[in-house]
Write a protein that holds these residues in place. Structure first.
Motif: not given
Lengths: 576, 95
Positions: A175-183
């Motif tokens: 796994f890699r940690k990633e940023l995800r946009r949440a609305y």
């Protein structure tokens, strides 16, 4: 004496004794002394060199230690992650009251190293038990290339999904940690917010604006943005109220689509803006759906009679007429094979006021002809209706102007045909008419309070006052087309417009855009509203009518009654 | 001379000892800093998730449903009164 081969101490003493007498013994003794002295010097030099070397060694060790202490060897890390993934960390987007509308989350993304995969089928099958809807075939294909060391499997997993995959115990997966946009608000204000791609890069709407303004940072892995949140002019509660009322109106009048807007007429701040059917910012593919386009910003329409506001303002500003001037509207206007007439009322003369209230095409045409085509074009240009407009949520669709601007076009533009604009651009121009005559620029960003922006005057305060009175009369007097837009105690004013939609062969009578542009409170307007319903049907409630007075006007009343309390207005009057 | 040598040996041993002590201490501190940075990051990530969850749970779409079930409706006329007007929400019998 002795030609001594062996020098003994006795002999040396002898030699010393004979020193004063001189002779060759003396010289020998001196020579011995010299040798001893030379040897001593050599020892000292050797010692010095050794000490020097040691000192240098220690010094270099010391310097190295200090160097390491100073920079801590920090520059040794980055290189591994660089070619694998860069994403973008974005600031939060909040509404005018600080409620979160978009934010970054840290999520787990799954990748595989094909070179250490033992059994492709096992990986694909086991994954499909945890990740429903995963494409097994694709995974097998991706994992078949043993030369690769890195293949994304699925990005943006929740923590518990990641845990489940971890528990499968497949060695090739990491796994890699990633940023995800949440609305978090889902569809609410989806068109305005826009969307981002899989690397968290802005694609459209306000998200794209953030990228263009260098408000985002390129990051490795997942570090949240330290930038302050971007504060919008939108109010989530008003936005939701507007969207809900519009969606109910779509059902009530069987309309194909609807749009609505609530805007501060002085600052241009957009408090709520919606185009239904809306889109979910999480679902990028919805953007390609023709039915879901942002009609407020990305579509241009002939909006019909709402344009008579501009025609009336232009005529009053020109000074040749005042609101009481009578106009002969009995004869249709003829231009070659075209004929423009009114069919919904009788009577020979109408005052300028009645032309507005009864929405007379002929009357508006005559008023426009009185000013001329050039003046009309210039007036609309001053209001910003002929040039491109840009907001933070992207470019507003370019207005479509008539190819030649002759007398016929002057008349059709006077009642809102032959010139198509984006409703957003129309609303900005309409705000000028009611705010005292100042040009404003619509904005989705919160303006600092107190300091009024520098604004250019376009029309006189008197003309603006006259338009306000006419708009209020149109709703309040019972003589106008907008009486169903009234909300007791709020002094709503406005203008209706029912525009036929141009079809393949000419205008279609049964397919219309019904609009109502309103403002409140009319004595000193603060907010402008725009409601447009696309292709509403005649229903029981409207007694079969599809005109704006029957659908867009009452929808506006509902919207205003709903949002005015949220904006600090008291909805007055006791309920009877 | 011998005293000097003894002192030097003691100083060397002493400084070596101190150096190692400082070294280990530094490593411990660096480890601690790393741990704290990780904890901060974790807390920030948690905050971002909680904020999003809170906003998601407080979205008007969801609240409105529950509010309506409780009999609440958007504010409308009849629910506002001036100071001089009788309270519109007060039951008639209490007048």
């Amino acid at each position: 004496m002795s030609n001594g081969v062996i020098i003994t101490p006795g002999l040396a003493a002898d030699a010393l004794r004979q020193e004063a007498a001189g002779g060759f013994q003396t010289t020998r003794a001196e020579r011995a002394d010299d040798v001893a002295r030379g040897e001593k010097r050599a020892v000292r030099v050797r010692a010095l060199v050794a000490i020097g070397c040691m000192a240098l060694g220690f010094l270099s060790v010391g310097i190295q230690l200090m160097r390491l202490a100073a920079n801590g060897g920090a520059d040794l890390r980055v290189s591994m992650s660089a070619p694998i993934a860069t994403s973008f960390s974005r600031p939060e987007i909040v509404d005018r009251n600080g409620r979160l509308m978009a934010g970054d989350l840290v999520m787990q993304s799954l990748f595989a190293d094909p070179s250490v995969v033992l059994d492709r089928d096992e990986v694909a099958e086991k994954l499909s038990t945890v990740l429903p809807g995963v494409d097994q075939e694709k995974i097998r294909k991706n994992l078949s290339d043993k030369a690769k060391r890195f293949v994304w499997v699925r990005r943006g997993l929740s923590t518990w999904q990641a845990q489940q995959i971890h528990e499968l115990g497949l060695p090739a997966l990491s796994f890699r940690k990633e940023l995800r946009r949440a609305y978090p608000l889902g569809r609410t204000a989806g068109h305005i917010l826009g969307s981002v791609d899989v690397d968290n890069k802005g694609l459209s709407g306000l998200e794209l604006y953030l990228d263009e303004r260098q408000n985002v940072d390129r990051v490795h892995g997942a570090s949240l943005s330290a930038r302050p949140a971007v504060r919008l002019s939108l109010d989530v509660a008003v936005q939701y109220g507007l969207e809900e009322e519009l969606s109910e109106a779509m059902k009530r009048y069987s309309a194909k689509a609807a749009l609505g807007l609530v805007m501060d007429v002085h600052t241009g701040e957009i408090v709520a803006a919606a185009s239904l059917p809306g889109i979910d910012p999480h679902n990028v593919s919805q953007r390609a759906d023709e039915a879901r386009i942002d009609r407020l910003m990305n579509g241009t329409f002939e909006l019909g009679s709402v344009f008579k506001m501009f025609t009336t303002a232009m005529a009053l500003e020109g000074g040749k007429v005042h609101t009481g001037t009578e106009i002969d509207v009995s004869q249709p206007l003829r231009f070659g094979r075209y004929q423009i007439k009114d069919h919904h009322f009788s009577g020979r003369f109408l005052s300028v006021e009645d032309v507005f209230l009864k929405s007379s095409n002929v009357g508006s045409g005559i008023l426009a002809l009185g000013e001329g085509a050039e003046r009309q074009r210039q007036f609309l240009e001053q209001l910003g209706l002929t040039s491109a407009l840009e907001t933070e949520a992207g470019f507003v669709a370019q207005p479509r102007l008539p190819e030649r601007w002759g007398e016929l076009e002057t008349v059709t533009v006077a009642y809102g045909h032959g010139l198509a604009v984006a409703p957003m651009q129309f609303a900005a121009a309409a705000a000028t008419l009611v705010n005292g005559g100042y040009r404003i620029k619509p904005t989705f960003l919160r303006k600092s309070e107190g300091k009024p922006p520098k604004r250019a005057r376009v029309i006189s305060p008197e003309t603006s006052g006259a338009i306000r009175r006419l708009m209020r009369e149109n709703v309040a007097s019972g003589r106008g087309t907008g009486s169903r837009a009234d909300v007791p105690g709020l002094e709503v004013g406005g203008k209706t417009g029912t525009a036929e939609i141009p079809g393949a062969d000419g205008y279609e009578e049964k397919a219309v855009i019904a609009s109502f542009v309103g403002a409140f409170p009319m004595q000193e307007p603060r907010y402008l509203t725009l409601v447009s319903l696309f292709e509403p049907k005649g229903v029981k409630e409207t007694r079969g009518a599809i005109t704006a007075g029957w659908n867009a006007a009452p929808t506006t009343a509902r919207v205003i009654a709903r949002v005015a309390p949220l904006l600090g207005y008291r909805v007055g009057g006791r309920e009877e | 001379m011998r005293i000097l040598l003894t002192l030097a040996v003691i100083a060397t041993l002493g400084s070596a000892f101190t150096l190692y002590a400082v070294n280990y201490e530094t490593r411990a501190i660096a480890e601690d800093v790393k741990r704290k940075v990780r904890a901060i990051e974790k807390a920030q990530h948690d905050i971002s998730i909680l904020k999003a969850e809170r906003a998601h749970l407080a979205r008007p779409e969801r609240i409105a449903k529950y509010a309506r079930e409780l009999g609440l409706v958007p504010a409308k006329r009849g629910q506002f009164a001036g100071y001089s007007e009788p309270d519109p929400l007060k039951p008639q019998s209490m007048k």
